[in-house]
Design a protein around this motif. Structure first.
Motif, PDB file in Angstrom:
ATOM      1  N   ALA A 127       0.869  -1.183   0.161  1.00 27.16           N
ATOM      2  CA  ALA A 127       0.041   0.009  -0.066  1.00 27.16           C
ATOM      3  C   ALA A 127       0.795   1.284   0.159  1.00 27.16           C
ATOM      4  N   ALA A 128       2.041   1.114   0.759  1.00 30.80           N
ATOM      5  CA  ALA A 128       2.926   2.498   0.887  1.00 30.80           C
ATOM      6  C   ALA A 128       3.434   2.552  -0.804  1.00 30.80           C
ATOM      7  N   GLU A 129       3.586   1.689  -1.335  1.00 29.29           N
ATOM      8  CA  GLU A 129       4.263   2.016  -2.904  1.00 29.29           C
ATOM      9  C   GLU A 129       2.904   2.270  -3.862  1.00 29.29           C
ATOM     10  N   SER A 217       2.140   7.013   8.961  1.00 25.49           N
ATOM     11  CA  SER A 217       3.263   8.100   8.747  1.00 25.49           C
ATOM     12  C   SER A 217       3.934   7.416   7.682  1.00 25.49           C
ATOM     13  N   ALA A 218       4.395   6.060   7.485  1.00 23.63           N
ATOM     14  CA  ALA A 218       5.037   5.384   6.927  1.00 23.63           C
ATOM     15  C   ALA A 218       4.264   5.170   5.471  1.00 23.63           C
ATOM     16  N   ARG A 222       5.577   6.948   1.765  1.00 21.81           N
ATOM     17  CA  ARG A 222       5.729   5.912   0.996  1.00 21.81           C
ATOM     18  C   ARG A 222       7.032   4.822   1.236  1.00 21.81           C
ATOM     19  N   ASP A 223       7.079   4.609   2.511  1.00 23.75           N
ATOM     20  CA  ASP A 223       8.271   3.987   3.013  1.00 23.75           C
ATOM     21  C   ASP A 223       7.633   2.649   3.252  1.00 23.75           C
ATOM     22  N   ALA A 230       6.125  -1.126  10.941  1.00 27.00           N
ATOM     23  CA  ALA A 230       5.280  -0.562  11.885  1.00 27.00           C
ATOM     24  C   ALA A 230       3.960  -1.633  12.299  1.00 27.00           C
ATOM     25  N   MET A 231       3.683  -2.126  11.076  1.00 23.04           N
ATOM     26  CA  MET A 231       2.361  -3.158  11.370  1.00 23.04           C
ATOM     27  C   MET A 231       2.695  -4.114  12.203  1.00 23.04           C
TER      28      MET A 231
END
Length: 247
Positions: A127-129, A217-218, A222-223, A230-231
């Motif tokens: 999802a971050a990407e 925040s991540a 896009r981290d 974090a998850m």
């Protein structure tokens, strides 16, 4: 001499493979509950007496403390044992009342958490990407609802679920959305409900909010690695809370 249960939460590594990496069969805690019932029936654990510590039971039966915790909760749901905060776990029904352990449909709470850790960690990374600005807005709305409802357990829980579903939606993969939804829908059984009665507090909700903020925040940055970590840290902490000593 029996020992009252009053132990601190183990780290993820403390139980050998750890509560989230142990590849236990889904019926481990039901089998263990049956074994404990047999010992009650035999008189080894008399009515009114404390059970040995969870660590001692784990060592005796060669299972994790998460399995012991689920077995104890299963017996508590059937009123075979009583958990007394600050004292321990006591047998509260006589041997002639022993019945087969109630086996709820589906996996136990810690098996669900292991599955969530594995699946949702990777979903958060993807999802971050892949996330779009509208996904960030939707995830933030769920996070804000969690914050606004920290004093309302049910509303906070609904917002928590939505936060995780929104992250899955940000991958653009409907199968992943269905899997996350299915995992959350299974967290409604009697074992999970009793666990929450013992350990789900406003402080736990506040800590979860901080965990979710780190995931968010991540995602914004896009981290992918940060979102995954974090998850994982969030679900590890939930497990740690749910296997704390009965204090």
């Amino acid at each position: 001499m029996p020992i009252a249960i009053a132990e601190s939460a183990p780290s993820v590594q403390e139980e050998g493979a750890g509560p989230l990496s142990e590849l236990a069969n889904e019926k481990t805690y039901q089998r263990l509950a049956e074994q404990i019932l047999s010992l009650i029936a035999s008189g080894e654990f008399p009515v009114g007496k404390r059970l040995p510590s969870e660590r001692n039971l784990a060592d005796r039966f060669q299972v994790s403390r998460t399995s012991v915790r689920e077995a104890v909760i299963a017996l508590e749901v059937q009123e075979m044992v009583e958990v007394r905060g600050g004292s321990g776990i006591y047998v509260c029904r006589p041997a002639d009342s022993v019945k087969p352990v109630y086996v709820p449909d589906g996996p136990g709470p810690f098996e669900l958490l292991r599955a969530r850790r594995l699946l949702e960690g990777e979903i958060a990374a993807q999802a971050a990407e892949l996330r779009k600005d509208i996904d960030v807005d939707r995830i933030y709305s769920a996070l804000a609802a969690m914050r606004d409802n920290c004093d309302d357990k049910r509303a906070n829980e609904d917002a928590d679920r939505m936060f995780h579903v929104r992250i899955a939606e940000a991958t653009g993969n409907a199968v992943l959305v269905s899997m996350v939804t299915a995992l959350w829908d299974q967290l409604r059984g009697p074992i999970w409900a009793r666990l929450e009665e013992h350990f789900h507090t406003p402080d736990l909700r506040e800590a979860s909010l901080q965990d979710h903020q780190k995931v968010f925040s991540a995602l914004v940055a896009r981290d992918a690695a940060g979102a995954r970590n974090a998850m994982h840290a969030h679900i590890d902490r939930v497990v740690g809370e749910f296997v704390k000593g009965w204090a």
